[in-house]
Scaffold this motif. Sequence first.
Motif, PDB file in Angstrom:
ATOM      1  N   ASN A  57      -2.218   4.643   1.288  1.00  8.52           N
ATOM      2  CA  ASN A  57      -3.290   5.599   0.977  1.00  8.52           C
ATOM      3  C   ASN A  57      -4.543   4.891   0.489  1.00  8.52           C
ATOM      4  OD1 ASN A  57      -1.887   7.940   1.644  1.00  8.52           O
ATOM      5  ND2 ASN A  57      -1.099   8.223  -0.415  1.00  8.52           N
ATOM      6  N   LEU A  58      -4.379   3.774  -0.181  1.00  7.11           N
ATOM      7  CA  LEU A  58      -5.528   3.034  -0.702  1.00  7.11           C
ATOM      8  C   LEU A  58      -6.181   2.152   0.357  1.00  7.11           C
ATOM      9  CD1 LEU A  58      -4.105   1.996  -4.174  1.00  7.11           C
ATOM     10  CD2 LEU A  58      -5.974   3.601  -3.746  1.00  7.11           C
ATOM     11  N   ILE A  59      -5.368   1.347   1.042  1.00  8.25           N
ATOM     12  CA  ILE A  59      -5.944   0.359   1.967  1.00  8.25           C
ATOM     13  C   ILE A  59      -6.100   0.889   3.389  1.00  8.25           C
ATOM     14  CG2 ILE A  59      -5.100  -1.581   0.613  1.00  8.25           C
ATOM     15  CD1 ILE A  59      -2.964  -2.004   2.855  1.00  8.25           C
ATOM     16  N   GLY A  60      -5.554   2.054   3.636  1.00  8.73           N
ATOM     17  CA  GLY A  60      -5.652   2.654   4.965  1.00  8.73           C
ATOM     18  C   GLY A  60      -4.543   2.171   5.884  1.00  8.73           C
ATOM     19  N   THR A  61      -4.272   2.981   6.869  1.00  7.35           N
ATOM     20  CA  THR A  61      -3.275   2.664   7.900  1.00  7.35           C
ATOM     21  C   THR A  61      -3.857   3.121   9.230  1.00  7.35           C
ATOM     22  OG1 THR A  61      -2.172   4.820   7.733  1.00  7.35           O
ATOM     23  CG2 THR A  61      -1.356   3.065   6.272  1.00  7.35           C
ATOM     24  N   LYS A  62      -3.040   3.106  10.252  1.00  3.86           N
ATOM     25  CA  LYS A  62      -3.509   3.580  11.555  1.00  3.86           C
ATOM     26  C   LYS A  62      -3.902   5.053  11.505  1.00  3.86           C
ATOM     27  CE  LYS A  62      -0.887   0.268  14.226  1.00  3.86           C
ATOM     28  NZ  LYS A  62       0.232   0.017  15.117  1.00  3.86           N
ATOM     29  N   THR A  63      -3.266   5.806  10.605  1.00  2.00           N
ATOM     30  CA  THR A  63      -3.538   7.244  10.539  1.00  2.00           C
ATOM     31  C   THR A  63      -4.276   7.674   9.269  1.00  2.00           C
ATOM     32  OG1 THR A  63      -1.362   7.644   9.547  1.00  2.00           O
ATOM     33  CG2 THR A  63      -1.518   7.787  11.958  1.00  2.00           C
ATOM     34  N   LYS A  64      -4.456   6.762   8.320  1.00  2.00           N
ATOM     35  CA  LYS A  64      -5.117   7.101   7.050  1.00  2.00           C
ATOM     36  C   LYS A  64      -6.378   6.269   6.879  1.00  2.00           C
ATOM     37  CE  LYS A  64      -0.662   7.850   4.798  1.00  2.00           C
ATOM     38  NZ  LYS A  64       0.256   7.326   3.786  1.00  2.00           N
ATOM     39  N   ALA A  65      -7.428   6.899   6.399  1.00  2.00           N
ATOM     40  CA  ALA A  65      -8.690   6.194   6.161  1.00  2.00           C
ATOM     41  C   ALA A  65      -8.587   5.325   4.908  1.00  2.00           C
ATOM     42  CB  ALA A  65      -9.826   7.199   5.992  1.00  2.00           C
ATOM     43  N   ARG A  66      -9.308   4.234   4.910  1.00  2.00           N
ATOM     44  CA  ARG A  66      -9.353   3.321   3.758  1.00  2.00           C
ATOM     45  C   ARG A  66     -10.059   3.989   2.589  1.00  2.00           C
ATOM     46  NH1 ARG A  66      -8.898  -1.949   2.609  1.00  2.00           N
ATOM     47  NH2 ARG A  66      -8.459  -2.550   4.751  1.00  2.00           N
ATOM     48  N   GLN A  67      -9.466   3.874   1.401  1.00  2.79           N
ATOM     49  CA  GLN A  67     -10.052   4.415   0.180  1.00  2.79           C
ATOM     50  C   GLN A  67     -10.563   3.302  -0.736  1.00  2.79           C
ATOM     51  OE1 GLN A  67     -10.263   7.795  -0.174  1.00  2.79           O
ATOM     52  NE2 GLN A  67      -9.346   7.878   1.858  1.00  2.79           N
ATOM     53  N   ALA A  68     -10.002   2.098  -0.592  1.00  4.38           N
ATOM     54  CA  ALA A  68     -10.347   0.976  -1.463  1.00  4.38           C
ATOM     55  C   ALA A  68     -10.184  -0.326  -0.687  1.00  4.38           C
ATOM     56  CB  ALA A  68      -9.441   0.967  -2.684  1.00  4.38           C
ATOM     57  N   SER A  69     -10.828  -1.362  -1.180  1.00  2.53           N
ATOM     58  CA  SER A  69     -10.694  -2.664  -0.529  1.00  2.53           C
ATOM     59  C   SER A  69      -9.382  -3.326  -0.940  1.00  2.53           C
ATOM     60  CB  SER A  69     -11.871  -3.570  -0.904  1.00  2.53           C
ATOM     61  OG  SER A  69     -11.760  -3.990  -2.249  1.00  2.53           O
ATOM     62  N   ASN A  70      -8.918  -4.238  -0.117  1.00  2.81           N
ATOM     63  CA  ASN A  70      -7.715  -4.989  -0.454  1.00  2.81           C
ATOM     64  C   ASN A  70      -7.928  -5.791  -1.733  1.00  2.81           C
ATOM     65  OD1 ASN A  70      -6.725  -3.970   1.904  1.00  2.81           O
ATOM     66  ND2 ASN A  70      -6.386  -5.928   2.899  1.00  2.81           N
ATOM     67  N   GLU A  71      -9.132  -6.309  -1.906  1.00  2.00           N
ATOM     68  CA  GLU A  71      -9.455  -7.077  -3.114  1.00  2.00           C
ATOM     69  C   GLU A  71      -9.302  -6.206  -4.361  1.00  2.00           C
ATOM     70  OE1 GLU A  71     -10.192 -10.128  -5.532  1.00  2.00           O
ATOM     71  OE2 GLU A  71     -10.054 -10.349  -3.362  1.00  2.00           O
ATOM     72  N   GLN A  72      -9.735  -4.960  -4.303  1.00  2.00           N
ATOM     73  CA  GLN A  72      -9.587  -4.059  -5.444  1.00  2.00           C
ATOM     74  C   GLN A  72      -8.109  -3.811  -5.764  1.00  2.00           C
ATOM     75  OE1 GLN A  72     -11.963  -0.823  -3.792  1.00  2.00           O
ATOM     76  NE2 GLN A  72     -13.277  -0.913  -5.603  1.00  2.00           N
ATOM     77  N   VAL A  73      -7.317  -3.576  -4.739  1.00  2.00           N
ATOM     78  CA  VAL A  73      -5.893  -3.309  -4.950  1.00  2.00           C
ATOM     79  C   VAL A  73      -5.211  -4.540  -5.546  1.00  2.00           C
ATOM     80  CG1 VAL A  73      -3.704  -2.692  -3.836  1.00  2.00           C
ATOM     81  CG2 VAL A  73      -5.826  -1.572  -3.124  1.00  2.00           C
ATOM     82  N   LYS A  74      -5.534  -5.717  -5.041  1.00  2.00           N
ATOM     83  CA  LYS A  74      -4.958  -6.953  -5.575  1.00  2.00           C
ATOM     84  C   LYS A  74      -5.378  -7.160  -7.027  1.00  2.00           C
ATOM     85  CE  LYS A  74      -4.582 -11.939  -4.839  1.00  2.00           C
ATOM     86  NZ  LYS A  74      -5.061 -12.366  -6.151  1.00  2.00           N
ATOM     87  N   ARG A  75      -6.638  -6.904  -7.350  1.00  2.00           N
ATOM     88  CA  ARG A  75      -7.105  -7.038  -8.731  1.00  2.00           C
ATOM     89  C   ARG A  75      -6.368  -6.061  -9.653  1.00  2.00           C
ATOM     90  NH1 ARG A  75     -12.949  -6.013  -8.735  1.00  2.00           N
ATOM     91  NH2 ARG A  75     -12.696  -6.087 -10.985  1.00  2.00           N
ATOM     92  N   PHE A  76      -6.128  -4.857  -9.160  1.00  2.00           N
ATOM     93  CA  PHE A  76      -5.369  -3.866  -9.929  1.00  2.00           C
ATOM     94  C   PHE A  76      -3.959  -4.385 -10.222  1.00  2.00           C
ATOM     95  CE2 PHE A  76      -2.417  -0.161  -9.675  1.00  2.00           C
ATOM     96  CZ  PHE A  76      -2.767   0.456 -10.871  1.00  2.00           C
ATOM     97  N   ILE A  77      -3.294  -4.891  -9.206  1.00  2.00           N
ATOM     98  CA  ILE A  77      -1.945  -5.425  -9.374  1.00  2.00           C
ATOM     99  C   ILE A  77      -1.957  -6.582 -10.369  1.00  2.00           C
ATOM    100  CG2 ILE A  77      -0.081  -6.712  -8.218  1.00  2.00           C
ATOM    101  CD1 ILE A  77      -0.849  -5.051  -5.652  1.00  2.00           C
ATOM    102  N   ASP A  78      -2.868  -7.511 -10.175  1.00  2.00           N
ATOM    103  CA  ASP A  78      -2.936  -8.686 -11.049  1.00  2.00           C
ATOM    104  C   ASP A  78      -3.179  -8.294 -12.503  1.00  2.00           C
ATOM    105  OD1 ASP A  78      -2.515 -10.314  -8.850  1.00  2.00           O
ATOM    106  OD2 ASP A  78      -4.632 -10.856  -8.622  1.00  2.00           O
ATOM    107  N   GLU A  79      -4.080  -7.356 -12.723  1.00  2.00           N
ATOM    108  CA  GLU A  79      -4.367  -6.940 -14.095  1.00  2.00           C
ATOM    109  C   GLU A  79      -3.199  -6.170 -14.702  1.00  2.00           C
ATOM    110  OE1 GLU A  79      -7.820  -5.203 -16.922  1.00  2.00           O
ATOM    111  OE2 GLU A  79      -8.264  -6.170 -15.021  1.00  2.00           O
ATOM    112  N   CYS A  80      -2.558  -5.329 -13.925  1.00  2.00           N
ATOM    113  CA  CYS A  80      -1.384  -4.598 -14.436  1.00  2.00           C
ATOM    114  C   CYS A  80      -0.275  -5.571 -14.823  1.00  2.00           C
ATOM    115  CB  CYS A  80      -0.879  -3.604 -13.398  1.00  2.00           C
ATOM    116  SG  CYS A  80      -1.944  -2.162 -13.210  1.00  2.00           S
TER     117      CYS A  80
END
Length: 137
Positions: A57-80
């Motif tokens: 849902n965040l990075i998008g798929t073939k059927t879902k639009a991108r909501q956030a960049s991969n860099e943002q998701v990685k930063r979220f994971i790293d900070e968590c």
Amino acid sequence: MTKRKKLPSAKDWQARHIDDWNTTTFHTYLSDKHKEIFGVDYVPFRGWRVEQGLIGNLIGTKTKARQASNEQVKRFIDECFATYKPSREYPGTSFGFSWAYRKNIWQRVQAESKQKAEAVRAEEEQKVGWEELAEWL
């Protein structure tokens, strides 16, 4: 016709550029980093498919639009992971748990990304201004 360079395996997050990560790459990253930081196996929150859906849902798929960049998701994971305090009862964490209960980190990542984008845009506008002035002189 140009040949497209073949990407490394989706599970090889070290060899892939962050822009080429997909849900599989993120899960491999989560598992590897979790083991490295907490010393225990990664266990997804409510199952692998649920977490893949959250990430998709965040990075998008073939059927879902991108909501956030991969860099943002990685930063979220790293900070968590960096701010999680393991306990005897909960020696590790997961993306699903973080997404459900640590949205303040996600909001901070979003705000920082927005500020960075605005700073880059302002710098570009200033550069154009100086270039126009140089041409005029």
